[in-house]
Write a protein that holds these residues in place. Structure first.
Motif, PDB file in Angstrom:
ATOM      1  N   ASN A 162      57.604  25.090  10.614  1.00  0.00           N
ATOM      2  CA  ASN A 162      57.996  25.763  11.855  1.00  0.00           C
ATOM      3  C   ASN A 162      59.383  26.399  11.762  1.00  0.00           C
ATOM      4  O   ASN A 162      60.077  26.547  12.767  1.00  0.00           O
ATOM      5  N   LYS A 163      59.770  26.775  10.553  1.00  0.00           N
ATOM      6  CA  LYS A 163      61.042  27.458  10.337  1.00  0.00           C
ATOM      7  C   LYS A 163      60.780  28.809   9.671  1.00  0.00           C
ATOM      8  O   LYS A 163      59.868  28.961   8.865  1.00  0.00           O
ATOM      9  N   THR A 164      61.637  29.787  10.004  1.00  0.00           N
ATOM     10  CA  THR A 164      61.526  31.105   9.394  1.00  0.00           C
ATOM     11  C   THR A 164      62.099  31.077   7.983  1.00  0.00           C
ATOM     12  O   THR A 164      63.116  30.439   7.726  1.00  0.00           O
ATOM     13  N   GLN A 165      61.459  31.766   7.077  1.00  0.00           N
ATOM     14  CA  GLN A 165      61.910  31.883   5.691  1.00  0.00           C
ATOM     15  C   GLN A 165      61.730  33.335   5.258  1.00  0.00           C
ATOM     16  O   GLN A 165      61.122  34.144   5.988  1.00  0.00           O
ATOM     17  N   LYS A 166      62.266  33.674   4.098  1.00  0.00           N
ATOM     18  CA  LYS A 166      62.157  35.046   3.600  1.00  0.00           C
ATOM     19  C   LYS A 166      61.529  35.081   2.208  1.00  0.00           C
ATOM     20  O   LYS A 166      61.729  34.167   1.402  1.00  0.00           O
ATOM     21  N   ILE A 167      60.807  36.151   1.944  1.00  0.00           N
ATOM     22  CA  ILE A 167      60.255  36.375   0.619  1.00  0.00           C
ATOM     23  C   ILE A 167      61.379  36.807  -0.321  1.00  0.00           C
ATOM     24  O   ILE A 167      62.187  37.681   0.020  1.00  0.00           O
ATOM     25  N   PHE A 168      61.438  36.213  -1.515  1.00  0.00           N
ATOM     26  CA  PHE A 168      62.445  36.608  -2.500  1.00  0.00           C
ATOM     27  C   PHE A 168      61.855  37.505  -3.585  1.00  0.00           C
ATOM     28  O   PHE A 168      62.374  38.568  -3.888  1.00  0.00           O
TER      29      PHE A 168
ATOM     30  N   GLY B 145      58.029  28.894  -4.979  1.00  0.00           N
ATOM     31  CA  GLY B 145      58.973  29.455  -5.935  1.00  0.00           C
ATOM     32  C   GLY B 145      59.257  30.922  -5.726  1.00  0.00           C
ATOM     33  O   GLY B 145      60.214  31.465  -6.281  1.00  0.00           O
ATOM     34  N   ASN B 146      58.430  31.580  -4.907  1.00  0.00           N
ATOM     35  CA  ASN B 146      58.635  33.001  -4.607  1.00  0.00           C
ATOM     36  C   ASN B 146      59.442  33.230  -3.334  1.00  0.00           C
ATOM     37  O   ASN B 146      59.653  34.381  -2.941  1.00  0.00           O
ATOM     38  N   LEU B 147      59.888  32.138  -2.703  1.00  0.00           N
ATOM     39  CA  LEU B 147      60.671  32.261  -1.474  1.00  0.00           C
ATOM     40  C   LEU B 147      62.164  32.142  -1.772  1.00  0.00           C
ATOM     41  O   LEU B 147      62.571  31.633  -2.816  1.00  0.00           O
ATOM     42  N   CYS B 148      62.979  32.606  -0.836  1.00  0.00           N
ATOM     43  CA  CYS B 148      64.434  32.483  -0.991  1.00  0.00           C
ATOM     44  C   CYS B 148      64.840  31.006  -0.984  1.00  0.00           C
ATOM     45  O   CYS B 148      64.378  30.245  -0.126  1.00  0.00           O
ATOM     46  N   VAL B 149      65.700  30.630  -1.907  1.00  0.00           N
ATOM     47  CA  VAL B 149      66.306  29.308  -1.839  1.00  0.00           C
ATOM     48  C   VAL B 149      67.189  29.225  -0.599  1.00  0.00           C
ATOM     49  O   VAL B 149      67.205  28.225   0.114  1.00  0.00           O
TER      50      VAL B 149
END
Length: 281
Positions: free
Chosen positions: A35-41, A105-109
């Motif tokens: 339920n948190k927003t994340q970004k594609i890296f 592994g494809n998401l922003c750390v």
């Protein structure tokens, strides 16, 4: 016939990688809250129908695309030195809401925003590097990068090493604006570290000047209880003991001998920033 054998080999390789689920622990830097927003890296990240490499691809997303983490799946995929859970996610595209599965592994750390720009910190790939302790030996090291994005356009990118998978237990990424260097708008600091003795942590500072990111020499810190440690740090102009437009590198090392006596080593360097480039004094 050759193409058939090639397809079968790739399928078997993907299946083997996907079956590492229960035997692999995910790197802590790829642990994302539900339920948190994340970004594609990773650009052109594949969205799959199910949390598996062999699952059909239903979509792909570009770098900096916002997603919502719905659920962390139990399955873990390891590629090289990167191991991450699969995540069920939702996202908007062309004013429509979609769902699918993405490899962590494809998401922003981590990511930050400043002055209309997005700064994304993530892992990119694994490389073979020479091990200084063993002649001609090669070890696997993770490669990371920081991307500077404005209006979904890549402005600049800087890459650097982040050690083995053991050093990816914890990560931080911050913007520091108090380093008073000529023509430097801000300083970025990315850190990865392990939680066990003898596992190195890495600090990477990057200065931003005129939409260009400039990497400082990487810092490494490692220790083994009270027996040994090696520490590196920068002292910037605004810090105690700092000088105008001069960045001081300091190294300290301690090792105990067989009689439990401490032996210490010290070293320092001076880097002068002239407003456009960095040179050793």
């Amino acid at each position: 016939m050759k193409s058939l054998f090639t397809s079968l080999f790739i399928f078997m390789l993907q299946t083997f990688s996907a079956q590492e689920n229960n035997d692999t622990y995910a790197n802590g830097v790829f642990s994302f809250e539900e339920n948190k927003t994340q970004k594609i890296f990773t650009d052109h990240t594949r969205i799959r129908q199910f949390p598996d490499l062999t699952s059909p691809i239903v979509d792909s997303l570009s770098t900096n695309h916002d997603i919502l983490i719905i659920k962390k799946e139990d399955s873990v995929l390891k590629l090289g030195e990167r191991a991450a859970h699969w995540y069920k996610v939702s996202y908007q595209k062309e004013d429509k809401l979609f769902e699918g599965y993405v490899w962590g592994g494809n998401l922003c750390v981590s990511y930050r925003n400043k002055n209309g720009c997005d700064f994304l910190f993530g892992l990119t790939k694994m490389v073979e590097v020479k091990d200084g302790q063993f002649k001609d030996a090669e070890v696997q090291q993770n490669r990371a990068s920081i991307k500077m994005i404005k209006q979904n356009m890549l402005i600049d990118e800087v890459s650097f090493e982040t050690g083995s998978g053991e050093s990816l237990n914890f990560a931080t990424f911050n913007i520091e604006t108090s380093h008073k260097l000529k023509n430097v708008e801000l300083t970025l600091k990315a850190t990865v570290s392990g939680e066990a003795c003898g596992i190195p942590s890495y600090d990477q500072y990057i200065m931003l000047k005129d939409k260009k990111m400039i990497a400082l020499p990487q810092l490494m810190n490692v220790g083994d209880a009270d027996v040994y440690y090696h520490s590196e740090q920068f002292i910037f102009p605004n810090d105690k003991g700092g000088m105008s437009n001069t960045i001081i590198f300091k190294m300290e090392e301690m090792e105990k001998d067989e009689n439990d006596r401490e032996k210490k080593k010290y070293a320092s360097k001076f880097y002068v920033w002239n407003g456009s480039s960095l040179k050793i004094k």
